[in-house]
Design a protein around this motif. Structure first.
Motif, PDB file in Angstrom:
ATOM      1  N   ALA A   1       1.140  -1.564   0.228  1.00  0.00           N
ATOM      2  CA  ALA A   1      -0.171   0.334  -0.059  1.00  0.00           C
ATOM      3  C   ALA A   1       1.088   1.462   0.183  1.00  0.00           C
ATOM      4  N   ILE A   2       1.997   1.100   0.629  1.00  0.00           N
ATOM      5  CA  ILE A   2       2.822   2.485   0.536  1.00  0.00           C
ATOM      6  C   ILE A   2       3.672   2.711  -0.540  1.00  0.00           C
ATOM      7  N   VAL A   3       4.138   1.769  -1.553  1.00  0.00           N
ATOM      8  CA  VAL A   3       4.118   1.620  -2.977  1.00  0.00           C
ATOM      9  C   VAL A   3       3.226   2.164  -3.341  1.00  0.00           C
ATOM     10  N   ILE A   4       2.329   2.020  -3.573  1.00  0.00           N
ATOM     11  CA  ILE A   4       0.583   2.065  -4.268  1.00  0.00           C
ATOM     12  C   ILE A   4       0.958   4.437  -3.758  1.00  0.00           C
ATOM     13  N   PHE A   5       1.014   3.800  -3.077  1.00  0.00           N
ATOM     14  CA  PHE A   5       0.424   5.635  -2.582  1.00  0.00           C
ATOM     15  C   PHE A   5       1.401   6.451  -2.712  1.00  0.00           C
ATOM     16  N   ILE A   6       2.682   5.801  -3.326  1.00  0.00           N
ATOM     17  CA  ILE A   6       3.957   7.063  -3.454  1.00  0.00           C
ATOM     18  C   ILE A   6       3.808   6.925  -5.375  1.00  0.00           C
TER      19      ILE A   6
ATOM     20  N   PHE B   1       5.576  -6.188  -9.889  1.00  0.00           N
ATOM     21  CA  PHE B   1       5.880  -6.131  -8.702  1.00  0.00           C
ATOM     22  C   PHE B   1       5.902  -4.203  -8.023  1.00  0.00           C
ATOM     23  N   PRO B   2       4.770  -3.821  -7.613  1.00  0.00           N
ATOM     24  CA  PRO B   2       3.627  -3.440  -6.618  1.00  0.00           C
ATOM     25  C   PRO B   2       2.605  -3.913  -7.664  1.00  0.00           C
ATOM     26  N   LEU B   3       2.615  -3.520  -9.104  1.00  0.00           N
ATOM     27  CA  LEU B   3       1.320  -2.954  -9.717  1.00  0.00           C
ATOM     28  C   LEU B   3       0.539  -4.823 -10.052  1.00  0.00           C
ATOM     29  N   ILE B   4       1.093  -5.065 -10.792  1.00  0.00           N
ATOM     30  CA  ILE B   4       0.393  -6.729 -11.259  1.00  0.00           C
ATOM     31  C   ILE B   4       0.390  -7.237  -9.937  1.00  0.00           C
ATOM     32  N   ALA B   5       1.419  -7.940  -9.317  1.00  0.00           N
ATOM     33  CA  ALA B   5       2.079  -9.398  -9.286  1.00  0.00           C
ATOM     34  C   ALA B   5       1.820  -8.572  -7.474  1.00  0.00           C
ATOM     35  N   GLY B   6       1.139  -7.317  -6.550  1.00  0.00           N
ATOM     36  CA  GLY B   6       1.287  -6.787  -5.713  1.00  0.00           C
ATOM     37  C   GLY B   6       0.758  -7.139  -4.375  1.00  0.00           C
ATOM     38  N   ALA B   7       0.567  -7.237  -3.453  1.00  0.00           N
ATOM     39  CA  ALA B   7       0.049  -7.050  -2.570  1.00  0.00           C
ATOM     40  C   ALA B   7      -0.836  -7.393  -2.000  1.00  0.00           C
ATOM     41  N   GLY B   8      -2.260  -6.986  -3.255  1.00  0.00           N
ATOM     42  CA  GLY B   8      -3.471  -6.990  -3.117  1.00  0.00           C
ATOM     43  C   GLY B   8      -3.291  -8.522  -3.672  1.00  0.00           C
ATOM     44  N   THR B   9      -2.803  -8.694  -5.189  1.00  0.00           N
ATOM     45  CA  THR B   9      -3.154  -9.889  -5.655  1.00  0.00           C
ATOM     46  C   THR B   9      -2.306 -10.872  -5.017  1.00  0.00           C
ATOM     47  N   LEU B  10      -1.401 -10.517  -4.130  1.00  0.00           N
ATOM     48  CA  LEU B  10      -0.751 -12.436  -4.059  1.00  0.00           C
ATOM     49  C   LEU B  10      -1.537 -12.820  -2.353  1.00  0.00           C
ATOM     50  N   THR B  11      -1.758 -11.070  -1.488  1.00  0.00           N
ATOM     51  CA  THR B  11      -2.415 -11.794  -0.445  1.00  0.00           C
ATOM     52  C   THR B  11      -4.564 -12.049  -1.291  1.00  0.00           C
ATOM     53  N   THR B  12      -4.638 -12.047  -2.039  1.00  0.00           N
ATOM     54  CA  THR B  12      -5.640 -12.678  -2.491  1.00  0.00           C
ATOM     55  C   THR B  12      -5.399 -13.622  -3.146  1.00  0.00           C
ATOM     56  N   ILE B  13      -4.492 -14.555  -3.719  1.00  0.00           N
ATOM     57  CA  ILE B  13      -3.891 -15.380  -3.849  1.00  0.00           C
ATOM     58  C   ILE B  13      -3.856 -16.595  -3.163  1.00  0.00           C
ATOM     59  N   LEU B  14      -3.779 -16.476  -1.739  1.00  0.00           N
ATOM     60  CA  LEU B  14      -3.723 -16.312  -0.562  1.00  0.00           C
ATOM     61  C   LEU B  14      -4.802 -17.021   0.006  1.00  0.00           C
ATOM     62  N   SER B  15      -5.793 -15.948  -0.349  1.00  0.00           N
ATOM     63  CA  SER B  15      -7.629 -16.046   0.233  1.00  0.00           C
ATOM     64  C   SER B  15      -7.527 -16.995  -0.720  1.00  0.00           C
ATOM     65  N   LEU B  16      -8.154 -17.282  -1.943  1.00  0.00           N
ATOM     66  CA  LEU B  16      -8.266 -17.945  -3.326  1.00  0.00           C
ATOM     67  C   LEU B  16      -8.230 -19.383  -2.892  1.00  0.00           C
TER      68      LEU B  16
ATOM     69  N   LEU C   1      -4.886   5.401  -5.098  1.00  0.00           N
ATOM     70  CA  LEU C   1      -4.135   7.157  -3.770  1.00  0.00           C
ATOM     71  C   LEU C   1      -5.224   5.857  -3.151  1.00  0.00           C
ATOM     72  N   ALA C   2      -6.723   6.042  -3.411  1.00  0.00           N
ATOM     73  CA  ALA C   2      -7.821   5.477  -2.863  1.00  0.00           C
ATOM     74  C   ALA C   2      -8.022   3.950  -2.720  1.00  0.00           C
ATOM     75  N   ILE C   3      -7.114   3.080  -3.882  1.00  0.00           N
ATOM     76  CA  ILE C   3      -6.552   2.130  -3.441  1.00  0.00           C
ATOM     77  C   ILE C   3      -5.581   1.158  -2.525  1.00  0.00           C
ATOM     78  N   ALA C   4      -4.605   2.501  -2.374  1.00  0.00           N
ATOM     79  CA  ALA C   4      -3.400   1.805  -0.685  1.00  0.00           C
ATOM     80  C   ALA C   4      -4.418   2.976   0.259  1.00  0.00           C
ATOM     81  N   VAL C   5      -5.314   2.979   0.253  1.00  0.00           N
ATOM     82  CA  VAL C   5      -5.985   4.101   1.688  1.00  0.00           C
ATOM     83  C   VAL C   5      -6.920   2.834   2.176  1.00  0.00           C
ATOM     84  N   LYS C   6      -7.667   2.323   1.326  1.00  0.00           N
ATOM     85  CA  LYS C   6      -7.897   0.862   1.610  1.00  0.00           C
ATOM     86  C   LYS C   6      -7.319   0.012   1.991  1.00  0.00           C
ATOM     87  N   ILE C   7      -6.650  -0.562   1.908  1.00  0.00           N
ATOM     88  CA  ILE C   7      -5.738  -1.196   1.805  1.00  0.00           C
ATOM     89  C   ILE C   7      -5.149  -1.243   3.008  1.00  0.00           C
ATOM     90  N   PHE C   8      -4.835   0.641   2.969  1.00  0.00           N
ATOM     91  CA  PHE C   8      -4.251   0.545   4.406  1.00  0.00           C
ATOM     92  C   PHE C   8      -4.974   0.471   5.847  1.00  0.00           C
TER      93      PHE C   8
END
Length: 190
Positions: free
Chosen positions: A76-81, A110-125, A176-183
């Motif tokens: 989320a920090i990387v996406i925010f920047i 990384f992190p745009l395509i295979a970022g934290a959101g994608t990788l955590t989603t894969i763990l959840s799936l 930015l909203a995605i980064a804030v949501k993740i945060f």
């Protein structure tokens, strides 16, 4: 066991999380800065990260003493920047002349395509769906990602300079909203 319904659901979930179409203005910015996007390299590295995380993600995080929430917050920090760069039209992350040509890896793979959101989603799936169906969903998304990365020059011509400037800022705000949501989602659990 193979199941079309699962593959369809997984593909849509990953498509929404990755949001490669929403990232087109950012991809064009990176292509301008780097000179070109190495679509094959970005897609292959993204594939390795996603498939690797499907099988080893939890173990890798455990090895470093990290939890999913900490990993998501770092992304989320990387996406925010990146979002701030897009919105303000400034460069916060200076180019390293020795790292020229790495834009296809960081920040696209990384992190745009295979970022934290994608990788955590894969763990959840993995907790809900069959591995084979997750792999097929990942591969379908990677094919679409490859096509978008390959056509970034064409997309830029279609969008135009003024359209690109507007889209860059609009998608910067969305990023930015995605980064804030993740945060917001993960800050309370750390």
């Amino acid at each position: 066991m193979f199941n079309w319904k699962e593959v369809f659901s997984i593909s849509l979930i990953l498509f929404s999380v990755i949001d490669i179409l929403g990232s087109v203005p950012f991809i064009i910015t990176i292509r301008k800065r780097e000179g070109r996007i190495h679509a094959e390299k970005a897609t292959l590295i993204s594939a390795a990260l996603m498939v690797g995380f499907l099988y080893l993600g939890k173990s890798i995080l455990d090895l470093f003493g990290l939890d999913v929430a900490s990993f998501a917050l770092a992304g989320a920090i990387v996406i925010f920047i990146v979002a701030m760069e897009m919105i303000l039209g400034i460069t916060l992350i200076r180019d390293d002349p020795d790292a020229k040509g790495t834009g296809s890896i960081v920040p696209i793979a990384f992190p745009l395509i295979a970022g934290a959101g994608t990788l955590t989603t894969i763990l959840s799936l993995r907790a809900v769906y069959e591995e084979l169906n997750i792999l097929i969903g990942i591969l379908l998304n990677l094919l679409f990602i490859y096509l978008v990365l390959r056509s970034s020059s064409w997309l830029e011509r279609v969008i135009g300079k003024s359209g690109f400037a507007v889209l860059r800022r609009v998608f910067g705000v969305i990023l930015l909203a995605i980064a804030v949501k993740i945060f917001k989602n993960y800050a309370l659990s750390v």
